[in-house]
Design an enzyme around this catalytic site. Structure first.
Site: not given
Length: 361
Positions: A169-170, A192
């Site tokens: 979801d990031e 990331y």
């Protein structure tokens, strides 16, 4: 022969619990058998197993023991957060094979596809520790982007029937009010998430250019037994069990959505069976909690106190990350349409997680 490759991590709770969940999802046992029979061979890549849970082993053990006609191949780089401890019970089974290897080794990966005749890939392998990504950004890019490119390229060359890439979801970046659906733009704010977003682009390009049957999933935070203690829930539990304070970045008001391990098992079974090539599926939950509230709940659970002043004694506020998104709200109606919804309530899931023992072991 069909082959399912789980690249790392997937979860998941104790075997009996996972089997129960799968059977609840597929109440017709003949249907369940048909699904797994159609897969033929299942392969787990647990390379760089720092994604979510270090417990793909539970899924491997379950399939090895309950489906003796299927060969389970477990590929793992054995990075710092990997462990074969939970696989000792099946290490001598005839339908199980462990291979130590790296998805960034293109020659090795190509040879693997040639020798194992792989047909279905589920790719979870990744470096995922956000804090670490700020100081090792190039390493995250290498593993998450280059490694994924190596894998999808080899899978395409081998003409596998389905390639499922597990993202996060990031990649959407943070939002205070707007909920993200699968068409929302990717606006990652840390190395990331940026590496996962870039890897998605490589995977999706194989659909756009070759109509290679890829599927992408984006999941909320996952928790459960045996998670490596660099993630917030096992980290706080481990710290408190060792009489140390919970370390909170900034104000601790950032909120996260948490999914229990067995719910994500169901989600991937759903995508494996019903996910359409070229599509993206959010795997989310409406359950949301701030980091400071999470710490307080775990303090209450482990230290058995309801006193605000006593709870504050177990919290240590430190400088925030360079960027720390406030929320990752997602819409998951698309996968709901395939028949999946999370089932395990927070109170039940966190109790099972805590009762599993020290997650750092």
């Amino acid at each position: 022969m069909h082959v399912c490759i789980f690249s790392v991590v997937v979860l998941f709770s104790v075997i009996s619990e996972k089997i129960k969940v799968i059977c609840e999802y597929f109440p017709n046992i003949q249907q369940l058998r048909k699904i797994f029979k159609s897969l033929g061979k299942l392969t787990f890549f647990t390379n760089n197993v720092c994604f979510s849970l270090n417990s793909a082993s539970h899924m491997v053990v379950s399939l090895v023991e309950d489906y003796p006609n299927y060969m389970i191949i477990n590929l793992d780089k054995l990075d710092y957060c990997a462990s074969l401890k939970n696989l000792e019970i099946i290490s001598n089974k005839q339908n199980y094979k462990f291979i130590q290897g790296d998805i960034c080794d293109s020659h090795f990966v190509k040879q693997l596809f040639e020798t194992e005749k792989i047909d279905i890939v589920l790719h979870f392998a990744a470096q995922t520790h956000v804090d670490l990504s700020f100081v090792r950004a190039f390493e995250f890019t290498y593993v998450n982007v280059y490694g994924t490119h190596v894998l999808v390229s080899a899978a395409h060359e081998a003409r596998v029937e389905k390639f499922i890439y597990v993202s996060t979801d990031e990649v959407y970046g943070g939002s205070l009010d707007k909920e993200f659906d699968e068409s929302s733009p990717k606006q990652p704010t840390n190395p990331y998430a940026s590496s996962k977003a870039a890897a998605e682009c490589f995977v999706q390009s194989y659909w756009e250019r070759y109509k290679f049957p890829v599927v992408i999933t984006r999941s909320s935070n996952v928790y459960g037994p045996h998670q490596y203690p660099e993630k917030v829930i096992p980290k706080f539990i481990s710290l408190l069990q060792h009489n140390r304070k919970c370390c909170i970045h900034g104000s601790g008001l950032q909120t996260r959505n948490f999914l229990y391990a067995t719910d994500v098992v169901e989600a991937f079974l759903t995508v494996l069976k019903k996910g359409k090539p070229g599509e993206i599926y959010n795997i989310g939950t409406n359950f949301e909690m701030s980091v400071v509230q999470l710490a307080k709940e775990l303090i209450q659970l482990i230290k058995e106190t309801n006193s605000e002043s006593e709870m504050e004694n177990w919290v240590d506020y430190v400088n925030d990350r360079p960027t720390n998104d406030m929320r990752y709200p997602m819409k998951s109606e698309k996968i709901h349409g395939l028949g999946w919804r999370p089932k395990v309530p927070w109170k039940e899931g966190i109790k099972k997680t805590r009762c599993s023992g020290d997650p750092s072991l």
